[in-house]
Design an enzyme around this catalytic site. Structure first.
Site, mmCIF file in Angstrom:
data_model
loop_
_atom_site.group_PDB
_atom_site.id
_atom_site.type_symbol
_atom_site.label_atom_id
_atom_site.label_comp_id
_atom_site.label_asym_id
_atom_site.label_seq_id
_atom_site.Cartn_x
_atom_site.Cartn_y
_atom_site.Cartn_z
ATOM 1 N N ASN A 125 0.895 -1.083 -0.080
ATOM 2 C CA ASN A 125 -0.249 -0.127 0.044
ATOM 3 C C ASN A 125 0.898 1.377 -0.086
ATOM 4 O O ASN A 125 1.731 1.432 0.761
ATOM 5 C CB ASN A 125 -0.927 -0.084 1.105
ATOM 6 N N CYS A 133 -4.885 0.256 5.893
ATOM 7 C CA CYS A 133 -4.245 -1.151 5.555
ATOM 8 C C CYS A 133 -4.114 -1.646 7.296
ATOM 9 O O CYS A 133 -4.158 -2.816 7.460
ATOM 10 C CB CYS A 133 -2.980 -1.307 4.970
#
Length: 178
Positions: A125, A133
């Site tokens: 990410n 996340c």
């Protein structure tokens, strides 16, 4: 295309972030020359407070326990395909103070990506915290975390958001390593 880079002191340390004209495209847990070079991704660097100030303001409010949802435009340039679809579903579908399992996010995304591959997507990410996340957990515990100093940052963020209970000595202003 060009990029503006901003920074912010937080309980997690000094964060750096990058914004193109389309939106926030990267966030690093460390504001170092190397991190800034990676955030820049070869684009011409400009000074543009109109791009960076909204990100700084929303991150500041988040860490001050006042912001529950980011409404920043996102430039998904560092993602593609199923990774992008999963991260977009995460950004839009898992609110502050809640968690989802890797398998739950696999189902939510509708991409057919198996639960074990969701962890790899979370690890890649490019915009942690804003694209949360840290809210993706294992079915039997926290799971891993590649941001900052690792799983203790994940634990700290989830505690700050109220997703997991705080210990008696938890101090939101101290950060996970204090």
């Amino acid at each position: 295309m060009d990029v503006a880079i901003g920074a912010l002191e937080t309980p997690l340390g000094r964060l750096a972030f990058a914004c193109t004209a389309e939106g926030l495209c990267g966030l690093s847990f460390r504001d170092t020359p190397r991190a800034r070079a990676l955030l820049r991704a070869g684009l011409p660097l400009i000074d543009d407070p109109a791009r960076t100030d909204p990100v700084r303001e929303q991150l500041s409010a988040y860490f001050a326990d006042g912001l529950r949802a980011f409404d920043l435009p996102i430039d998904w340039r560092h993602t593609s395909g199923a990774q992008r679809e999963v991260l977009e579903k995460l950004y839009a579908g898992v609110p502050y103070g809640e968690t989802v399992t890797y398998g739950g996010l696999a189902d939510l995304s509708g991409t057919g990506v198996p639960a074990r591959a969701i962890g790899s997507i979370m690890g890649s990410n490019p915009i942690p915290i804003v694209v949360p996340c840290h809210r993706v957990v294992a079915s039997d515990g926290l799971g891993g975390y590649s941001g900052g100093s690792g799983v203790e940052v994940k634990r700290w963020l989830l505690t700050m958001e109220g997703a997991i209970p705080a210990t008696l000595d938890w101090d939101p202003s101290a950060g996970p390593l204090s």
